[in-house]
Scaffold this motif. Structure first.
Motif, mmCIF file in Angstrom:
data_model
loop_
_atom_site.group_PDB
_atom_site.id
_atom_site.type_symbol
_atom_site.label_atom_id
_atom_site.label_comp_id
_atom_site.label_asym_id
_atom_site.label_seq_id
_atom_site.Cartn_x
_atom_site.Cartn_y
_atom_site.Cartn_z
ATOM 1 N N MET A 1 -54.087 -1.222 11.826
ATOM 2 C CA MET A 1 -54.724 -0.054 12.349
ATOM 3 C C MET A 1 -53.963 1.165 11.819
ATOM 4 O O MET A 1 -52.739 1.214 11.888
ATOM 5 N N ALA A 2 -54.671 2.135 11.262
ATOM 6 C CA ALA A 2 -54.054 3.363 10.761
ATOM 7 C C ALA A 2 -54.348 4.484 11.750
ATOM 8 O O ALA A 2 -55.507 4.787 12.029
ATOM 9 N N ASP A 3 -53.291 5.093 12.287
ATOM 10 C CA ASP A 3 -53.449 6.188 13.240
ATOM 11 C C ASP A 3 -53.511 7.519 12.499
ATOM 12 O O ASP A 3 -52.828 7.703 11.486
ATOM 13 N N ALA A 4 -54.299 8.446 13.019
ATOM 14 C CA ALA A 4 -54.372 9.782 12.430
ATOM 15 C C ALA A 4 -52.987 10.437 12.451
ATOM 16 O O ALA A 4 -52.216 10.220 13.389
ATOM 17 N N PRO A 5 -52.659 11.213 11.440
ATOM 18 C CA PRO A 5 -51.363 11.888 11.407
ATOM 19 C C PRO A 5 -51.182 12.806 12.622
ATOM 20 O O PRO A 5 -52.148 13.329 13.176
ATOM 21 N N ALA A 6 -49.934 12.985 13.002
ATOM 22 C CA ALA A 6 -49.598 13.836 14.144
ATOM 23 C C ALA A 6 -48.240 14.467 13.889
ATOM 24 O O ALA A 6 -47.449 13.975 13.080
ATOM 25 N N ARG A 7 -47.965 15.534 14.599
ATOM 26 C CA ARG A 7 -46.658 16.180 14.510
ATOM 27 C C ARG A 7 -45.636 15.353 15.273
ATOM 28 O O ARG A 7 -45.911 14.863 16.375
ATOM 29 N N VAL A 8 -44.454 15.208 14.685
ATOM 30 C CA VAL A 8 -43.357 14.538 15.377
ATOM 31 C C VAL A 8 -42.941 15.455 16.515
ATOM 32 O O VAL A 8 -42.706 16.647 16.313
ATOM 33 N N SER A 9 -42.857 14.926 17.717
ATOM 34 C CA SER A 9 -42.634 15.754 18.904
ATOM 35 C C SER A 9 -41.308 16.497 18.896
ATOM 36 O O SER A 9 -41.193 17.550 19.501
ATOM 37 N N ASP A 10 -40.300 15.974 18.218
ATOM 38 C CA ASP A 10 -38.988 16.636 18.256
ATOM 39 C C ASP A 10 -38.590 17.245 16.907
ATOM 40 O O ASP A 10 -37.418 17.379 16.609
ATOM 41 N N GLY A 11 -39.572 17.609 16.085
ATOM 42 C CA GLY A 11 -39.211 18.157 14.788
ATOM 43 C C GLY A 11 -40.360 18.818 14.072
ATOM 44 O O GLY A 11 -41.460 18.962 14.605
ATOM 45 N N ASP A 12 -40.072 19.229 12.860
ATOM 46 C CA ASP A 12 -41.065 19.895 12.027
ATOM 47 C C ASP A 12 -41.548 18.955 10.940
ATOM 48 O O ASP A 12 -41.444 19.231 9.747
ATOM 49 N N LYS A 13 -42.061 17.815 11.369
ATOM 50 C CA LYS A 13 -42.560 16.807 10.446
ATOM 51 C C LYS A 13 -43.898 16.282 10.919
ATOM 52 O O LYS A 13 -44.229 16.327 12.103
ATOM 53 N N ILE A 14 -44.655 15.741 9.960
ATOM 54 C CA ILE A 14 -45.917 15.062 10.231
ATOM 55 C C ILE A 14 -45.654 13.578 10.034
ATOM 56 O O ILE A 14 -45.007 13.179 9.065
ATOM 57 N N VAL A 15 -46.159 12.767 10.943
ATOM 58 C CA VAL A 15 -45.949 11.316 10.866
ATOM 59 C C VAL A 15 -47.296 10.599 10.759
ATOM 60 O O VAL A 15 -48.260 10.975 11.426
ATOM 61 N N GLY A 16 -47.333 9.609 9.882
ATOM 62 C CA GLY A 16 -48.479 8.708 9.780
ATOM 63 C C GLY A 16 -48.021 7.335 10.238
ATOM 64 O O GLY A 16 -47.002 6.835 9.763
ATOM 65 N N THR A 17 -48.739 6.732 11.154
ATOM 66 C CA THR A 17 -48.331 5.453 11.741
ATOM 67 C C THR A 17 -49.367 4.377 11.454
ATOM 68 O O THR A 17 -50.565 4.615 11.547
ATOM 69 N N VAL A 18 -48.864 3.193 11.107
ATOM 70 C CA VAL A 18 -49.695 2.003 10.939
ATOM 71 C C VAL A 18 -49.222 0.988 11.966
ATOM 72 O O VAL A 18 -48.029 0.724 12.084
ATOM 73 N N ARG A 19 -50.175 0.447 12.744
ATOM 74 C CA ARG A 19 -49.846 -0.559 13.762
ATOM 75 C C ARG A 19 -50.449 -1.893 13.363
ATOM 76 O O ARG A 19 -51.521 -1.941 12.780
ATOM 77 N N PHE A 20 -49.762 -2.979 13.722
ATOM 78 C CA PHE A 20 -50.228 -4.312 13.370
ATOM 79 C C PHE A 20 -49.661 -5.330 14.331
ATOM 80 O O PHE A 20 -48.689 -5.071 15.028
ATOM 81 N N ARG A 21 -50.269 -6.497 14.342
ATOM 82 C CA ARG A 21 -49.728 -7.618 15.107
ATOM 83 C C ARG A 21 -50.258 -8.912 14.520
ATOM 84 O O ARG A 21 -51.406 -9.011 14.115
ATOM 85 N N CYS A 22 -49.397 -9.876 14.471
ATOM 86 C CA CYS A 22 -49.762 -11.236 14.065
ATOM 87 C C CYS A 22 -49.399 -12.154 15.228
ATOM 88 O O CYS A 22 -48.491 -11.862 15.994
ATOM 89 N N GLU A 23 -50.111 -13.258 15.326
ATOM 90 C CA GLU A 23 -49.805 -14.239 16.370
ATOM 91 C C GLU A 23 -48.529 -14.993 16.010
ATOM 92 O O GLU A 23 -48.125 -15.046 14.855
ATOM 93 N N ASN A 24 -47.914 -15.583 17.011
ATOM 94 C CA ASN A 24 -46.699 -16.374 16.834
ATOM 95 C C ASN A 24 -47.011 -17.568 15.930
ATOM 96 O O ASN A 24 -48.026 -18.209 16.141
ATOM 97 N N PRO A 25 -46.282 -17.868 14.927
ATOM 98 C CA PRO A 25 -44.925 -17.428 14.593
ATOM 99 C C PRO A 25 -44.883 -16.239 13.634
ATOM 100 O O PRO A 25 -43.835 -15.910 13.093
ATOM 101 N N GLY A 26 -46.013 -15.589 13.388
ATOM 102 C CA GLY A 26 -46.065 -14.456 12.475
ATOM 103 C C GLY A 26 -46.574 -14.889 11.106
ATOM 104 O O GLY A 26 -46.718 -16.069 10.816
ATOM 105 N N ALA A 27 -46.847 -13.909 10.272
ATOM 106 C CA ALA A 27 -47.351 -14.180 8.924
ATOM 107 C C ALA A 27 -46.215 -14.631 8.018
ATOM 108 O O ALA A 27 -45.059 -14.261 8.221
#
Length: 114
Positions: A1-27
């Motif tokens: 899942m790709a999240d829309a960019p956002a401002r880092v709450s404690d700085g002057d940066k933009i962050v792009g986040t990718v989230r993922f999950r695999c089932e146990n035991p993982g890929a």
């Protein structure tokens, strides 16, 4: 899942986040080619990119939980998006795809005037 960019709450940066999950035991192998892109007219240009290669337990997340990886770039005006090209190999089966987040215009601009 790709999240829309956002401002880092404690700085002057933009962050792009990718989230993922695999089932146990993982890929066996999960490769994430992540880019934070900025619109340049009708084209998109990479502001920053990085490739993450993960294995086994580093790809696993409990049900309803996620692992994540992030990219940061200094604040700038413009329209940004997060892009990920991913591939995963598990049990001799390989899958891949490309995901693009929604866009965010001027993520460092305060929502309310100060």
């Amino acid at each position: 899942m790709a999240d829309a960019p956002a401002r880092v709450s404690d700085g002057d940066k933009i962050v792009g986040t990718v989230r993922f999950r695999c089932e146990n035991p993982g890929a066996e192998v999960l490769t994430l080619k992540v880019k934070l892109e900025k619109r340049d007219g009708t084209n998109w240009r990479s502001a920053v990119s990085e490739t993450f290669t993960l294995r086994g337990k580093d790809t696993y997340a409990a049900p309803l939980k996620y692992q994540s990886r992030q990219l940061e770039v200094g604040c700038a005006t413009g329209t940004f998006r997060t892009v990920v090209d991913w591939s995963r190999t598990s049990k001799n089966n390989t899958k891949s795809d490309n995901l693009v987040s929604g866009t965010m215009r001027d993520p460092c601009k305060p929502l309310l005037p100060l």
